[in-house]
Design a protein around this motif. Structure first.
Motif, mmCIF file in Angstrom:
data_model
loop_
_atom_site.group_PDB
_atom_site.id
_atom_site.type_symbol
_atom_site.label_atom_id
_atom_site.label_comp_id
_atom_site.label_asym_id
_atom_site.label_seq_id
_atom_site.Cartn_x
_atom_site.Cartn_y
_atom_site.Cartn_z
ATOM 1 N N GLU A 172 0.890 -1.282 -0.084
ATOM 2 C CA GLU A 172 -0.232 -0.054 -0.003
ATOM 3 C C GLU A 172 0.717 1.193 -0.034
ATOM 4 O O GLU A 172 0.334 2.299 -0.401
ATOM 5 C CB GLU A 172 -0.906 -0.036 1.228
ATOM 6 C CG GLU A 172 -1.947 1.152 1.280
ATOM 7 C CD GLU A 172 -2.798 0.856 2.491
ATOM 8 O OE1 GLU A 172 -4.161 1.508 2.344
ATOM 9 O OE2 GLU A 172 -2.317 0.292 3.449
ATOM 10 N N LYS A 189 6.541 2.028 -8.314
ATOM 11 C CA LYS A 189 5.394 1.756 -9.002
ATOM 12 C C LYS A 189 5.453 0.394 -9.768
ATOM 13 O O LYS A 189 4.341 0.142 -10.585
ATOM 14 C CB LYS A 189 5.007 2.954 -9.803
ATOM 15 C CG LYS A 189 4.839 4.249 -8.917
ATOM 16 C CD LYS A 189 3.889 5.281 -9.597
ATOM 17 C CE LYS A 189 3.677 6.366 -8.659
ATOM 18 N NZ LYS A 189 3.078 7.483 -9.482
ATOM 19 N N GLU A 212 -5.272 -10.228 -4.123
ATOM 20 C CA GLU A 212 -5.534 -9.089 -3.024
ATOM 21 C C GLU A 212 -4.287 -8.307 -2.905
ATOM 22 O O GLU A 212 -4.520 -6.625 -3.181
ATOM 23 C CB GLU A 212 -5.739 -9.655 -1.591
ATOM 24 C CG GLU A 212 -7.066 -10.202 -1.307
ATOM 25 C CD GLU A 212 -7.438 -10.544 0.052
ATOM 26 O OE1 GLU A 212 -6.513 -10.388 0.894
ATOM 27 O OE2 GLU A 212 -8.414 -11.217 0.312
ATOM 28 N N ARG A 272 -2.118 -7.462 -5.313
ATOM 29 C CA ARG A 272 -2.189 -6.711 -6.755
ATOM 30 C C ARG A 272 -3.060 -5.480 -6.576
ATOM 31 O O ARG A 272 -2.970 -4.532 -6.894
ATOM 32 C CB ARG A 272 -2.678 -7.700 -7.978
ATOM 33 C CG ARG A 272 -2.674 -6.936 -9.244
ATOM 34 C CD ARG A 272 -3.485 -7.621 -10.309
ATOM 35 N NE ARG A 272 -2.592 -8.926 -10.643
ATOM 36 C CZ ARG A 272 -1.782 -9.162 -11.356
ATOM 37 N NH1 ARG A 272 -1.202 -8.095 -12.031
ATOM 38 N NH2 ARG A 272 -0.973 -10.265 -11.685
ATOM 39 N N GLU A 273 -4.645 -5.995 -6.173
ATOM 40 C CA GLU A 273 -5.272 -4.876 -6.185
ATOM 41 C C GLU A 273 -5.049 -3.699 -5.150
ATOM 42 O O GLU A 273 -5.193 -2.501 -5.184
ATOM 43 C CB GLU A 273 -6.738 -5.447 -5.573
ATOM 44 C CG GLU A 273 -7.950 -4.698 -5.453
ATOM 45 C CD GLU A 273 -9.066 -5.363 -4.969
ATOM 46 O OE1 GLU A 273 -10.176 -4.794 -4.236
ATOM 47 O OE2 GLU A 273 -9.360 -6.673 -5.196
ATOM 48 N N ILE A 274 -4.275 -4.124 -3.864
ATOM 49 C CA ILE A 274 -4.071 -3.155 -2.955
ATOM 50 C C ILE A 274 -3.047 -2.291 -3.426
ATOM 51 O O ILE A 274 -3.140 -0.899 -3.498
ATOM 52 C CB ILE A 274 -3.158 -3.679 -1.509
ATOM 53 C CG1 ILE A 274 -4.461 -4.373 -1.100
ATOM 54 C CG2 ILE A 274 -2.685 -2.845 -0.884
ATOM 55 C CD1 ILE A 274 -3.947 -5.465 0.227
ATOM 56 N N LEU A 322 -2.376 -1.479 -6.897
ATOM 57 C CA LEU A 322 -2.802 -0.549 -7.993
ATOM 58 C C LEU A 322 -3.658 0.216 -7.407
ATOM 59 O O LEU A 322 -3.662 1.371 -8.102
ATOM 60 C CB LEU A 322 -3.371 -1.727 -8.966
ATOM 61 C CG LEU A 322 -2.424 -2.701 -9.717
ATOM 62 C CD1 LEU A 322 -3.513 -3.603 -10.542
ATOM 63 C CD2 LEU A 322 -1.371 -2.096 -10.534
ATOM 64 N N GLU A 323 -4.463 0.157 -6.633
ATOM 65 C CA GLU A 323 -5.389 0.980 -5.845
ATOM 66 C C GLU A 323 -4.645 2.192 -5.178
ATOM 67 O O GLU A 323 -5.051 3.214 -5.056
ATOM 68 C CB GLU A 323 -6.454 0.553 -5.049
ATOM 69 C CG GLU A 323 -7.606 -0.359 -5.654
ATOM 70 C CD GLU A 323 -8.677 -0.771 -4.759
ATOM 71 O OE1 GLU A 323 -8.502 -0.666 -3.425
ATOM 72 O OE2 GLU A 323 -9.508 -1.382 -5.248
ATOM 73 N N ALA A 324 -3.193 2.042 -4.562
ATOM 74 C CA ALA A 324 -2.665 2.898 -4.115
ATOM 75 C C ALA A 324 -1.790 3.678 -5.017
ATOM 76 O O ALA A 324 -0.981 4.493 -4.526
ATOM 77 C CB ALA A 324 -1.638 2.246 -3.014
ATOM 78 N N GLY A 325 -1.916 3.345 -6.228
ATOM 79 C CA GLY A 325 -1.089 4.346 -7.346
ATOM 80 C C GLY A 325 -0.154 3.460 -8.068
ATOM 81 O O GLY A 325 0.689 4.016 -8.861
ATOM 82 N N GLU A 369 1.613 0.776 -10.723
ATOM 83 C CA GLU A 369 1.422 0.848 -12.168
ATOM 84 C C GLU A 369 1.801 -0.660 -13.023
ATOM 85 O O GLU A 369 0.854 -1.140 -13.513
ATOM 86 C CB GLU A 369 2.299 1.611 -13.071
ATOM 87 C CG GLU A 369 2.087 3.244 -12.830
ATOM 88 C CD GLU A 369 2.988 4.113 -13.191
ATOM 89 O OE1 GLU A 369 3.845 3.553 -14.008
ATOM 90 O OE2 GLU A 369 2.985 5.411 -13.145
#
Length: 359
Positions: A270, A278, A301, A303-305, A307-310, A312
């Protein structure tokens, strides 16, 4: 003449993604005193009254997200490892899971039915932890005492820094790393409660109590999961030639409120984008086969955390699985056992694997 046989040990998996099967599996797993190391009444209440009413449905959904048409990824990969190793040998190789099926007891019985009286035990855990390596071996030895107490047994020690294990890790990860298209390589190890380190420390005065305890030589390192994880990372980056600023070590899979080994993988993922990292790759050296923790928790999970935190670009690196170098490693340890390189022990010896004794 004696007849040799091999048993591979791993954690296990539910029989299916049905909530009832997942509940049964979680109950067996969480009631293990080496996983939740609380007194039985407390453990029973926590598992049956606080965890099992809700957790099985959530876990069933997680398992469903990674389940293959043929079944559990962990079971399928582990069976492939067993088959590939057996193809190189002339002795039987069985696969047993600490929880679920194929059970450790059934795997042992399979070998005994073939006349095996000299057994090489190969935990598929590179690092020693009482909630993985230790419980798998102790559980097997309980079955040995019941089914054939005079069985000759030899145990493969943790191999977290063995050169050919490190070589297998490096070669399996090389295709993902040699391009250099990453800002950080995250080594994510399965977490354990901090209290487990202290319990496994024979002095009870070194682990987490001595400054830089993992890098200060001590007998506790023989059963110190954190030290052994750090040594795997050290040997890997030295072999791969990674500079210090390109990697870090974290721990995943917390349960409960007590402090676990840190830094935590999810919190690290995160925060990485805001520090300019990134493009991230993640590998999980504590696992020799991809499973829920690598395929859902990290590749899903994680990956999702990130990418949602910025972030790339996020790439999970597969576990050793069926990589030829890992099968080479397993075969080499079998050959070493056959040449007498390891000490044997009897099932009647209570100190076979028992760091918990007297705690």
């Amino acid at each position: 003449m004696s007849k040799q046989g091999i048993i591979l040990l791993n954690l296990g998996s539910p029989d299916s993604t049905d909530v009832s099967d997942v509940r049964r599996y979680l109950r067996e797993f969480l009631m293990d005193e080496r996983v939740l190391d609380a007194p039985y009444p407390v453990r029973w209440f926590v598992v049956n009254c606080m965890i099992l009413p809700q957790r099985p449905k959530q876990s069933a959904e997680a398992y469903a997200s990674i389940w293959r048409e043929e079944g559990s990824p962990l079971i399928l990969i582990s069976e492939a490892q067993r088959r590939l190793l057996a193809e190189r040998l002339e002795i039987p190789v069985a696969l047993g899971m600490r929880y679920g099926n194929p059970s450790t007891r059934s795997a042992l019985q399979e070998l005994l039915d073939q006349g095996v009286d000299d057994l090489f035990i190969m935990p598929m855990y590179p690092h020693y932890a009482m909630s993985s390596y230790e419980t798998a071996v102790v559980h097997l030895m309980e079955a040995v005492r019941e089914l054939k107490p005079d069985l000759k047994t030899t145990l493969l020690p943790p191999y977290y820094q063995e050169p050919d294990y490190i070589e297998a890790l490096v070669e399996s990860a090389r295709p993902a790393l040699e391009k250099g298209d990453f800002d950080q390589l995250v080594f994510s190890f399965h977490g354990i409660p901090q209290r487990h380190l202290i319990k496994g420390d024979p002095s009870h005065k070194h682990c987490l109590q001595t400054p830089d305890c993992c890098n200060t030589c001590h007998p506790a390192h023989g059963t110190c999961y954190r030290h052994q994880c750090a040594m795997t990372v050290e040997k890997f980056v030295l072999t791969m030639g990674l500079p210090k600023e390109k990697y870090r070590m974290t721990f995943q899979s917390r349960l409960g409120r007590d402090p676990w080994l840190q830094p935590y993988t999810d919190k690290t993922l995160e925060k990485l984008p805001e520090s300019g990292h990134k493009r991230v790759k993640v590998m999980c050296p504590a696992f020799t086969a991809d499973c829920l923790e690598t395929l859902e928790e990290i590749a899903g999970e994680g990956r999702e955390i990130f990418l949602e935190a910025g972030g790339e670009d996020f790439e999970p690196i597969p576990c050793l699985n069926e990589h030829p170098k890992f099968i080479d490693f397993l075969e080499s340890r079998v050959r070493a056992w056959q040449s007498g390189a390891y000490e044997t022990a009897k099932a009647t010896e209570p100190a076979y694997v028992a760091p918990m004794k007297g705690l």
